[in-house]
Design an enzyme around this catalytic site. Structure first.
Site, PDB file in Angstrom:
ATOM      1  N   ARG A   1      37.476   6.946   0.014  1.00  0.00           N
ATOM      2  CA  ARG A   1      36.025   6.836   0.194  1.00  0.00           C
ATOM      3  C   ARG A   1      35.688   5.355   0.236  1.00  0.00           C
ATOM      4  NH1 ARG A   1      35.678   3.788  -3.440  1.00  0.00           N
ATOM      5  NH2 ARG A   1      33.435   3.887  -3.188  1.00  0.00           N
ATOM      6  N   GLY A   2      34.410   5.061   0.534  1.00  0.00           N
ATOM      7  CA  GLY A   2      34.023   3.663   0.750  1.00  0.00           C
ATOM      8  C   GLY A   2      34.093   3.406   2.244  1.00  0.00           C
TER       9      GLY A   2
ATOM     10  N   ARG B   1      32.689  12.669   7.721  1.00  0.00           N
ATOM     11  CA  ARG B   1      31.537  12.356   6.851  1.00  0.00           C
ATOM     12  C   ARG B   1      30.466  11.717   7.738  1.00  0.00           C
ATOM     13  NH1 ARG B   1      32.519   9.463   1.175  1.00  0.00           N
ATOM     14  NH2 ARG B   1      30.456  10.308   0.697  1.00  0.00           N
TER      15      ARG B   1
ATOM     16  N   GLN C   1      31.769   6.751  -9.267  1.00  0.00           N
ATOM     17  CA  GLN C   1      32.642   5.722  -8.690  1.00  0.00           C
ATOM     18  C   GLN C   1      32.657   4.462  -9.540  1.00  0.00           C
ATOM     19  OE1 GLN C   1      30.428   7.542  -6.962  1.00  0.00           O
ATOM     20  NE2 GLN C   1      31.033   7.861  -4.858  1.00  0.00           N
TER      21      GLN C   1
ATOM     22  N   ASP D   1      26.754   1.413   3.551  1.00  0.00           N
ATOM     23  CA  ASP D   1      27.416   2.434   4.384  1.00  0.00           C
ATOM     24  C   ASP D   1      26.920   2.394   5.822  1.00  0.00           C
ATOM     25  OD1 ASP D   1      27.448   3.564   1.431  1.00  0.00           O
ATOM     26  OD2 ASP D   1      29.169   4.324   2.525  1.00  0.00           O
TER      27      ASP D   1
ATOM     28  N   ASN E   1      23.073   2.995   1.297  1.00  0.00           N
ATOM     29  CA  ASN E   1      24.194   2.804   0.362  1.00  0.00           C
ATOM     30  C   ASN E   1      24.138   3.941  -0.660  1.00  0.00           C
ATOM     31  OD1 ASN E   1      26.480   1.255  -0.575  1.00  0.00           O
ATOM     32  ND2 ASN E   1      25.243   0.662  -2.320  1.00  0.00           N
ATOM     33  N   LYS E   2      25.079   3.930  -1.575  1.00  0.00           N
ATOM     34  CA  LYS E   2      25.191   4.991  -2.569  1.00  0.00           C
ATOM     35  C   LYS E   2      23.864   5.309  -3.245  1.00  0.00           C
ATOM     36  CE  LYS E   2      28.016   6.984  -3.216  1.00  0.00           C
ATOM     37  NZ  LYS E   2      28.091   8.269  -2.491  1.00  0.00           N
TER      38      LYS E   2
HETATM   39  O1  MRU Z   1      30.476   8.222  -1.238  1.00  0.00           O
HETATM   40  P1  MRU Z   1      31.307   6.962  -1.227  1.00  0.00           P
HETATM   41  O2  MRU Z   1      32.065   6.742  -2.477  1.00  0.00           O
HETATM   42  O3  MRU Z   1      32.152   6.871   0.024  1.00  0.00           O
HETATM   43  O4  MRU Z   1      30.208   5.824  -1.132  1.00  0.00           O
HETATM   44  C1  MRU Z   1      30.616   4.480  -1.136  1.00  0.00           C
HETATM   45  C2  MRU Z   1      29.497   3.548  -1.149  1.00  0.00           C
HETATM   46  O5  MRU Z   1      28.336   3.912  -1.088  1.00  0.00           O
HETATM   47  C3  MRU Z   1      29.848   2.093  -1.136  1.00  0.00           C
HETATM   48  O6  MRU Z   1      28.910   1.355  -1.857  1.00  0.00           O
HETATM   49  C4  MRU Z   1      29.859   1.606   0.327  1.00  0.00           C
HETATM   50  O7  MRU Z   1      30.633   2.451   1.126  1.00  0.00           O
HETATM   51  C5  MRU Z   1      30.399   0.230   0.438  1.00  0.00           C
HETATM   52  S1  MRU Z   1      32.131   0.203   0.153  1.00  0.00           S
HETATM   53  C6  MRU Z   1      32.731  -1.343   0.452  1.00  0.00           C
END
Ligand code: MRU
Length: 341
Positions: A47-48, A90, A197, A238, A248-249
């Site tokens: 993820r990320g 995703r 996370q 993201d 973002n998250k």
């Molecule tokens: O759902 P995830 O864990 O894939 O979400 C990740 C995030 O929101 C990160 O902050 C984002 O992808 C930046 S990662 C360098």
């Protein structure tokens, strides 16, 4: 610096650190074909945003290898289907679509070559995406470090480290760089409900690096900011729209509102591959909704009543007005003046 290999491609297998199992165990999940990669992205083994993009690129490599046994027509047909499956694994992080698009361009450009030669070009492109991500993150880290003063207390959200990228990280890469350049920094890491996370991954990375930090619940951030205990906030992204609105998250938007209220600088650190120049504003960003179990259960144990209704968006959009600057590999930009594509 600890060399964390989040993603590795060798002997026709994609090895991914299984992030669902950290920090209890650090095991590799093996992807033998593109369907495994699709599963790994959807189920958040990997993820990320940047890590998802690089993994998907190797998913295309695995698909091409699998279809080499087909005739030309079937090779292209099946490869196209695989690209579509991976593209939809995703919906929010645009690095996924960006990587698939790069792979598609290579396939189109070389479509008249023998199939083996097309496979080689596909593999080369995935390796390039992989290598570029490391270089990009190093540059983001250097630009970001210029914004950090000795003694700064930095708050971050989610995981944006080596685990979220090929190496080093984006927002956490900036934090790494500041620490390794000798600055005496302190980090507050949000736990990042519901997938945790921050608690599971960021805390693991910070501990490995020996960077001083405290893990906090997401809801503790506002009090720390109000009490003057946070000098700046750096998070990842993201998807960034052309006007600077940033997905973002989940929880990032709330953080940005508090930061603005108390005049705490709020930075986004992300590669330019996270900018979606095709969309005007954050309103056009598709926000992934994930399973209700992420809210009702923790590590498989039910914590909410049976039958409860749940709303579980995985991301939110921070309006550009709440963002102080965007730290990219090309420099630091005001959110409404993004670098040209
Ligand atoms: O759902 P995830 O864990 O894939 O979400 C990740 C995030 O929101 C990160 O902050 C984002 O992808 C930046 S990662 C360098």
């Amino acid at each position: 610096m600890k060399d964390i290999k989040t993603i590795e491609f060798k002997e026709d297998t994609l090895y991914l650190i299984d992030q669902r199992k950290l920090p209890a165990t650090c095991e590799y999940f093996q992807c033998k074909n593109y369907r495994d990669v699709d599963f790994a992205i959807a189920d958040m083994v990997v993820r990320g945003a940047p890590a998802i993009g690089a993994a998907a690129a190797y998913g295309v490599v695995l698909a091409a290898k699998e279809f080499l046994k087909e005739d030309r027509e079937q090779f292209f047909k099946k490869l196209d289907e695989a690209l579509q499956v991976l593209n939809e694994s995703r919906p929010t992080a645009v690095n996924l679509m960006w990587a698939i698009n790069r792979m598609r361009k290579v396939i189109d450009k070389n479509k008249d070559l023998p199939l083996e030669a097309i496979y080689e070009k596909i593999k080369e492109e995935a390796d390039t995406i992989y290598k570029e991500d490391v270089e990009t993150n190093k540059r983001i880290a250097q630009y970001g470090n210029e914004l950090i003063k000795d003694g700064d207390r930095i708050l971050t959200h989610c995981n944006t480290g080596a685990l979220a990228t090929v190496q080093y990280g984006t927002a956490l890469g900036v934090i790494r760089e500041a620490h390794y350049s000798g600055k005496n920094i302190f980090v507050y890491a949000d736990e990042t409900r519901p997938r945790l996370q921050g608690a599971k991954l960021t805390a693991w990375e910070l501990m490995q690096e020996g960077i001083p930090f405290k893990l906090i619940s997401d809801s503790a951030a506002a009090t720390l900011i109000r009490d003057g205990k946070v000098d700046l906030i750096i998070v990842g992204a993201d998807r960034i729209a052309s006007n600077g609105d940033t997905a973002n998250k989940i929880g990032t938007f709330m953080l940005s509102v508090v930061a603005k209220a108390y005049n705490v600088p709020f930075y986004i650190a992300a590669p330019t591959s996270t900018i979606d120049y095709d969309i005007k504003s954050g309103e056009e960003i598709v926000i992934e909704e994930r399973s209700s179990e992420e809210i009702t259960h923790i590590n498989g144990i039910r914590i909410a009543p049976e039958g409860v209704e749940v709303y579980n968006p995985a991301f939110d959009v921070t309006p550009y007005e709440n963002i102080t600057g965007l730290i990219t590999e090309k420099g630091v930009f005001p959110p409404n003046k993004l670098p040209l594509p």
